[in-house]
Each structure stands twice: as C-alpha cells, then as structure tokens.
Design a protein around this motif. Structure first.
Motif, PDB file in Angstrom:
ATOM      1  N   GLY A 127       0.787  -1.258   0.030  1.00  0.00           N
ATOM      2  CA  GLY A 127      -0.123  -0.113  -0.156  1.00  0.00           C
ATOM      3  C   GLY A 127       0.941   1.286  -0.070  1.00  0.00           C
ATOM      4  O   GLY A 127       0.483   2.253  -0.435  1.00  0.00           O
ATOM      5  N   GLU A 128       2.147   1.157   0.562  1.00  0.00           N
ATOM      6  CA  GLU A 128       2.887   2.408   0.458  1.00  0.00           C
ATOM      7  C   GLU A 128       3.969   2.476  -0.577  1.00  0.00           C
ATOM      8  O   GLU A 128       4.377   3.378  -0.770  1.00  0.00           O
ATOM      9  CB  GLU A 128       3.838   2.292   1.753  1.00  0.00           C
ATOM     10  N   SER A 129       3.656   1.684  -1.685  1.00  0.00           N
ATOM     11  CA  SER A 129       4.598   1.654  -2.975  1.00  0.00           C
ATOM     12  C   SER A 129       3.931   2.804  -3.870  1.00  0.00           C
ATOM     13  O   SER A 129       2.657   3.025  -4.023  1.00  0.00           O
ATOM     14  CB  SER A 129       4.543   0.473  -3.489  1.00  0.00           C
ATOM     15  N   SER A 130       4.846   3.357  -4.469  1.00  0.00           N
ATOM     16  CA  SER A 130       4.711   4.356  -5.632  1.00  0.00           C
ATOM     17  C   SER A 130       5.681   4.087  -6.664  1.00  0.00           C
ATOM     18  O   SER A 130       6.914   3.693  -6.433  1.00  0.00           O
ATOM     19  CB  SER A 130       4.948   5.883  -4.987  1.00  0.00           C
ATOM     20  N   ASN A 131       5.259   4.314  -7.871  1.00  0.00           N
ATOM     21  CA  ASN A 131       6.241   4.242  -9.053  1.00  0.00           C
ATOM     22  C   ASN A 131       6.990   3.027  -9.367  1.00  0.00           C
ATOM     23  O   ASN A 131       8.016   2.941  -9.897  1.00  0.00           O
ATOM     24  CB  ASN A 131       6.863   5.577  -9.098  1.00  0.00           C
ATOM     25  N   ALA A 132       6.310   1.836  -8.752  1.00  0.00           N
ATOM     26  CA  ALA A 132       7.017   0.699  -9.093  1.00  0.00           C
ATOM     27  C   ALA A 132       6.638   0.202 -10.459  1.00  0.00           C
ATOM     28  O   ALA A 132       5.531   0.527 -11.029  1.00  0.00           O
ATOM     29  CB  ALA A 132       6.325  -0.480  -8.115  1.00  0.00           C
ATOM     30  N   HIS A 133       7.576  -0.565 -10.931  1.00  0.00           N
ATOM     31  CA  HIS A 133       7.366  -1.133 -12.228  1.00  0.00           C
ATOM     32  C   HIS A 133       7.825  -2.389 -12.551  1.00  0.00           C
ATOM     33  O   HIS A 133       8.905  -2.880 -12.365  1.00  0.00           O
ATOM     34  CB  HIS A 133       8.177  -0.283 -13.517  1.00  0.00           C
ATOM     35  N   VAL A 134       6.847  -3.396 -12.697  1.00  0.00           N
ATOM     36  CA  VAL A 134       7.059  -5.007 -12.700  1.00  0.00           C
ATOM     37  C   VAL A 134       6.677  -5.428 -14.243  1.00  0.00           C
ATOM     38  O   VAL A 134       5.454  -5.012 -14.563  1.00  0.00           O
ATOM     39  CB  VAL A 134       6.394  -5.467 -11.479  1.00  0.00           C
TER      40      VAL A 134
END
Length: 265
Positions: A127-134
């Motif tokens: 929930g705290e993640s931002s701008n992850a790219h997988v």
C-alpha cells in the motif's frame, strides 16, 4: 567473476567486477547469497529445492536465476523486493504454502519464465508503494489447486505503480488481477481461467487486456468504483458465467468474440 568494461575514446576502462554467486556451492542459502551480493551481481540457484523463510533484496541490477522452473524450487516465505531495488528473477518455481511469493514496494523488476504458486498473493505490491514497475513474462501464476486459490497479482500500492504481463497463464485465483489507487495493469496474450473474477479494478486504477483468452471464470471483470476502468481488446471469452460485476459502463469491450455461456448481465 564477470568484468564490465566501457570504451572511452580508443581505450577500455574497467568499471566493476560483477560476481556470479552460486547456491549452494558458494553460499548455502539464498539469504546468505543476497547478503553477500553487490549491485549488478548474479545469484545462480542450482537444481533442487531451496528453502527460504523470507529474504529482503535491496540491490540494483541484481539477477536471481534458477536452473529452470521444472528443476529449481524456492520454497517458503516471501521474497521482499525493497524500495529502489531492481533486477531480474527467472527460471524457477516459487512456492508458498502459507503466504506470498513476492512482496514489492517502489522498485523495478522483471520476472520471467517462472512458476508462482501461493496460498495468498503470488505478487503483492504494498500500500505504501509508488512508481513501481514490474514486468512479468511467460509465467504460470496460480493458487495451490482449485480448492486453495490465491489472489494472484494484487497491486494495492499508493500511486502510479505499473504491472505489465506478457504471455502469462493465471488460474486458481479469487481474482487474477486486482489493482487500486492510480495504478495500471496491462496484459498481452496468455490466459486467465478457473478464477472467481478475472480482473478487478478499484479507485481510479486502469486495467487493459489485449488478446487474452479468458475462460471458465465466474466473472470476467469487477469494477468497484465509477472512476476505475477495464478495457478488453481482442480477447476471447469462453464459458464464463458473467461478464461484469459492478458498474458495467466502466468496462470497454471491442473486437472481441464472446463464446458459449459468457453473458452480459
């Protein structure tokens, strides 16, 4: 050890030595290998079953490579991909009988040619993640069996997280994809089957599927808020009980054959 070189003018300069760390030859466990690894290194898991109670990865450009999903199994707790980490995971089966396969926050990773089996989430974006790219390529993603389903891919992150799937098969899931906030999921090719809900979108998130075969699901799509969207392009729907649960005008369907037992509700 692999040396990386860069050409400057007419000469070559050595930038760094990238190590290949073998498990179990160099280190007995994945945890020990990750602790010893530097940015840019490769961890090579040999054939067999590797038990991992949980492991945190903070490095960048790290490769974790198995000998193949049919011969190499990582069993146990989640692999935690920490903020700002990056790299590649390939060629293994990740199995968790009591939790998640992979947990990630604000990072960039490629997962390919793997089998992911979990009793909870196969890939979970915090929930705290931002701008992850997988990016997930050529993977089979599922619960343990049709009676022990998982949430498969759950992107709950705070904002602007992106998940791309290419030629993956997702099955035995409560929901194959679930996305929230301002996150985006795209899926090209592959199949989704024997799931309660194939695709779920919430808040202002967006899901786009192109050329995916969706069959034997209770619902193809679920839209929980009027501001989310799901787009199905050139997909094949077959033997699904219902098309959409929720606000159906948020579902865009075009260039798509709907086969037996798939119905608009």
């Amino acid at each position: 050890v692999i040396f990386e070189f860069v050409c400057v003018g007419n000469s070559f300069s050595t930038i760094k030595a990238m190590a290949v760390i073998r498990v179990p030859e160099d280190h007995a466990t994945l945890e020990e290998a990750v602790t010893a690894a530097a940015n840019g290194d490769t961890i090579a898991l040999g054939p067999g079953e590797h038990f991992s109670p949980g492991c945190s990865v903070t490095q960048t450009d790290l490769s974790i490579l198995g000998s193949g999903s049919a011969t190499c199994t990582l069993d146990g707790g989640p692999l935690r991909l920490e903020p700002n980490s990056s790299g590649r995971i390939a060629g293994m089966k990740l199995f968790s009988d009591s939790g998640d396969n992979i947990k990630l926050v604000s990072c960039s990773w490629v997962i390919e040619d793997c089998t992911l089996i979990a009793s909870s989430n196969c890939v979970w974006c915090g929930g705290e993640s931002s701008n992850a790219h997988v990016i997930v390529r050529r993977c089979d993603i599922s619960g343990r069996d049709e009676k022990h389903v998982s949430w498969a891919l759950f992107f709950y992150g705070n904002e602007d997280n992106r998940l791309e799937l290419e030629d993956c098969n997702v099955f035995f899931a409560c929901k194959a994809f679930t996305t929230h906030q301002t996150n985006e999921v795209t899926c090209t090719g592959g199949s989704i089957y024997q799931c309660s809900i194939a695709v779920a979108a919430r808040a202002t998130s967006c899901v786009k599927l192109d050329g995916t075969h969706i069959h034997d699901c209770d619902f193809v799509a679920e839209t929980s808020t009027p501001t989310c969207s799901i787009e199905l392009m050139g997909c094949v729907l077959e033997d699904n009980k219902n098309l959409c649960r929720g606000t159906q005008h948020n579902l865009v369907v075009h260039d798509m054959p709907i086969k037996s037992a798939s119905k608009l509700n």
